[in-house]
Design a protein around this motif. Structure first.
Motif, short mmCIF file in Angstrom:
data_model
loop_
_atom_site.label_atom_id
_atom_site.label_comp_id
_atom_site.label_asym_id
_atom_site.label_seq_id
_atom_site.Cartn_x
_atom_site.Cartn_y
_atom_site.Cartn_z
N LYS A 57 0.81 -1.21 0.00
CA LYS A 57 0.00 0.00 0.00
C LYS A 57 0.85 1.27 0.00
O LYS A 57 0.38 2.31 -0.42
CB LYS A 57 -0.92 0.02 1.21
N GLU A 58 2.06 1.17 0.51
CA GLU A 58 2.95 2.32 0.51
C GLU A 58 3.39 2.63 -0.92
O GLU A 58 3.54 1.73 -1.74
CB GLU A 58 4.19 2.05 1.36
N GLU A 59 3.60 3.88 -1.18
CA GLU A 59 4.03 4.29 -2.51
C GLU A 59 5.28 5.14 -2.37
O GLU A 59 5.36 5.99 -1.49
CB GLU A 59 2.92 5.09 -3.17
N MET A 60 6.24 4.91 -3.23
CA MET A 60 7.44 5.73 -3.21
C MET A 60 7.15 7.07 -3.88
O MET A 60 6.50 7.12 -4.91
CB MET A 60 8.59 5.05 -3.96
N ALA A 64 11.19 12.78 -3.78
CA ALA A 64 11.64 12.89 -2.40
C ALA A 64 12.35 11.64 -1.89
O ALA A 64 13.11 11.70 -0.94
CB ALA A 64 10.46 13.22 -1.49
N GLY A 65 12.05 10.50 -2.49
CA GLY A 65 12.65 9.26 -2.03
C GLY A 65 12.11 8.79 -0.69
O GLY A 65 12.71 8.01 0.00
N ARG A 66 10.93 9.28 -0.31
CA ARG A 66 10.31 8.89 0.94
C ARG A 66 9.09 8.05 0.67
O ARG A 66 8.44 8.20 -0.37
CB ARG A 66 9.87 10.12 1.74
N ARG A 67 8.73 7.24 1.64
CA ARG A 67 7.52 6.43 1.50
C ARG A 67 6.34 7.21 2.09
O ARG A 67 6.47 7.86 3.11
CB ARG A 67 7.66 5.13 2.28
N VAL A 68 5.22 7.06 1.46
CA VAL A 68 3.98 7.61 1.99
C VAL A 68 2.91 6.54 1.89
O VAL A 68 2.97 5.67 1.03
CB VAL A 68 3.51 8.88 1.22
N ARG A 69 1.96 6.60 2.77
CA ARG A 69 0.88 5.62 2.77
C ARG A 69 -0.23 6.11 1.87
O ARG A 69 -0.67 7.24 1.97
CB ARG A 69 0.36 5.41 4.18
N VAL A 70 -0.69 5.25 0.98
CA VAL A 70 -1.78 5.57 0.07
C VAL A 70 -3.06 4.99 0.64
O VAL A 70 -3.10 3.81 0.99
CB VAL A 70 -1.51 5.00 -1.34
N ARG A 71 -4.10 5.78 0.72
CA ARG A 71 -5.35 5.28 1.30
C ARG A 71 -6.41 5.20 0.26
O ARG A 71 -6.51 5.79 -0.69
CB ARG A 71 -5.81 6.18 2.42
#
Length: 71
Positions: A57-60, A64-71
């Motif tokens: 579910k996380e998307e790069m 930024a090279g950071r992970r974010v959570r996709v809802r």
């Protein structure tokens, strides 16, 4: 023993998340789950399945090279 295998599987998933593009990552996760199913208890396998689902579910964020959570 099962906890060690579970931890190793989670580490493999984390490494794949960092080093693979999305489609390859999903294939790697399926391979890890298929092999883990053979050696983990049902409880540990369910935990690993939930862990993998969260990582998928996380998307790069490319810039930024950071992970974010996709809802």
């Amino acid at each position: 023993m099962s906890e060690v295998v579970l931890s190793a599987c989670k580490d493999l998933v984390e490494d794949a998340k960092i080093g693979c593009v999305e489609m390859v990552f999903k294939d790697v996760c399926l391979e890890i789950l298929a092999k883990a199913r053979l050696v983990l208890s049902n409880e540990d396998f369910e935990e690993l399945t939930g862990f993998v689902a969260e990582r998928i579910k996380e998307e790069m964020v490319p810039s930024a090279g950071r992970r974010v959570r996709v809802r």
